[in-house]
Write an enzyme that holds these catalytic residues in place. Structure first.
Site, PDB file in Angstrom:
ATOM      1  N   ASP A  69       1.032  -1.207   0.241  1.00  0.00           N
ATOM      2  CA  ASP A  69       0.064  -0.076  -0.032  1.00  0.00           C
ATOM      3  C   ASP A  69       0.944   1.237  -0.111  1.00  0.00           C
ATOM      4  OD1 ASP A  69      -2.323   1.571   0.106  1.00  0.00           O
ATOM      5  OD2 ASP A  69      -2.599   1.222   2.277  1.00  0.00           O
ATOM      6  N   ASP A  98      -2.662   2.580  -6.154  1.00  0.00           N
ATOM      7  CA  ASP A  98      -2.060   2.567  -4.933  1.00  0.00           C
ATOM      8  C   ASP A  98      -1.586   1.451  -4.032  1.00  0.00           C
ATOM      9  OD1 ASP A  98      -4.486   3.152  -3.889  1.00  0.00           O
ATOM     10  OD2 ASP A  98      -3.768   4.555  -2.661  1.00  0.00           O
ATOM     11  N   GLU A  99      -2.605   0.151  -4.526  1.00  0.00           N
ATOM     12  CA  GLU A  99      -2.404  -0.769  -3.836  1.00  0.00           C
ATOM     13  C   GLU A  99      -2.485  -1.969  -4.396  1.00  0.00           C
ATOM     14  OE1 GLU A  99      -5.274  -1.618  -0.635  1.00  0.00           O
ATOM     15  OE2 GLU A  99      -6.617  -0.231  -1.484  1.00  0.00           O
TER      16      GLU A  99
END
Length: 369
Positions: A14, A108-109
């Protein structure tokens, strides 16, 4: 638990305050400052906040007006999604150096299954450390990671040592970790469900584990079985590199609240056109149209209709959305309208999913993790 089944080694990576961190990286004048991406207009909503801003209570999905009251020196910057996508691709290419089993959740993850990995390293903990180090050196951003035997626990663990940290929940520690976990940390337990659990004396994983499957199903419906199994470490959903899209949507927040149906219909036409454009670009279609209405008091309604055939045509989307708008009286002026299409023709059978969730996970105490 069944010791005959193999353990997976799952990493959840993350990125730390991704959008805001990109802006700080690209603009040295923003470094160390309270930064919010989005939310700069009178009606804007924040997409991301830097850690400096979070100290004041600023967070994503918050209105810019409220954020500015919490943090008067907050700096608003416009989002640059093309830039974020480019960097996300750089990060994903690093993931793929270690495994092809990468399941992105957003820009983003992502989940990575490194049970069998490309560098032949038995330790998922060390792989996560290497990945985070490379992201920092090659991209210039920091990331946090969670490492454990399944996606559920890995995702929870990635939040423990943020920013720029990682946490491993070893197989032998899983059950104790889950028992000590605050019930609000469990995936699928939102604010309303948490309140309901509190009323029934369920505050931790240990409290949840004490309840029978029948009790949880009686009190929490279909989600009851999910809670029953995950608190026992049973969540055998595999990392899926090609995630099936479940829905496609577009929405608009208006500069002024709208109460006139004429103006609302005009907005619906633009949103329908955007949804149709995205469907055609993706080569997919759907059957269920959902109209989302957010009122000036921030309460929200959804109205849905399922058609007997797949569609992607703007005219049909618009006419269905109009019918949903007229389905009931508006209770107040409207600040946001959205249209989503689900029940897509990309959907694959989930027939085996429930059985997978119920498969026990091996907990081998002597295992390099």
């Amino acid at each position: 638990m069944d010791d005959s089944l193999p353990i997976r080694k799952i990493i959840h990576v993350d990125m730390d305050a991704f959008y805001a961190s990109v802006e700080q990286m690209d603009n040295p004048r923003l470094r160390g400052k309270a930064v919010a991406v989005g939310g700069g207009t009178n009606r804007g909503v924040i997409s991301a906040a830097s850690y400096e801003a979070r100290k004041f209570g600023v967070k994503s999905a918050m209105s810019g007006r409220i954020a500015e009251k919490l943090c008067p020196h907050l700096i608003f910057v416009a989002p640059r999604f093309d830039r974020y996508r480019d960097i996300s691709q750089q990060i994903r290419s690093i993931f793929l150096d270690y495994t092809d089993l990468v399941e992105p959740l957003s820009l983003d993850e992502a989940y990575l299954d490194v049970t069998e990995n490309k560098i032949g390293m038995p330790s998922a903990t060390l792989i996560a450390k290497k990945i985070r180090q490379r992201i920092q050196e090659e991209v210039g951003l920091t990331a946090s990671a969670g490492i454990s035997i399944n996606k559920f626990i890995a995702k929870i663990a990635s939040d423990y040592n943020k920013p720029n940290g990682q946490k491993t929940v070893n197989p032998e520690d899983v059950l104790q970790f889950l028992e000590e976990l605050d019930i609000r940390k469990f995936y699928g337990v939102g604010k309303v469900t948490a309140e309901k659990m509190y009323q029934k004396g369920i505050f931790t994983g240990k409290d949840l584990k004490a309840k029978s499957l029948g009790y949880l199903e009686d009190n929490f419906g279909k989600s009851g079985a999910h809670y029953y199994y995950i608190v026992r470490g049973i969540h055998n959903s595999a990392v899926k590199p090609n995630r099936t899209r479940k829905s496609l949507a577009a929405e608009r927040t208006f500069s002024k609240n709208l109460s006139s149906e004429i103006f609302l219909l005009e907005k619906l036409e633009h949103i329908s056109e955007e949804v149709s454009r995205r469907l055609n670009k993706s080569g997919i279609s759907g059957k269920t149209i959902t109209l989302k209405i957010k009122y000036s008091d921030f309460t929200q309604q959804t109205r849905s209709k399922t058609l007997p055939y797949y569609i992607q045509d703007k005219a049909i989307i618009l006419e269905t959305a109009k019918a949903l708008l007229y389905q009931d009286h508006l209770k107040d002026s409207v600040r946001l309208l959205g249209i989503s299409l689900s029940n897509l023709n990309t959907a694959q059978s989930d027939r085996n999913k429930e059985d997978d969730e119920k498969d026990a996970i091996s907990v081998q105490l002597k295992f390099e993790f």
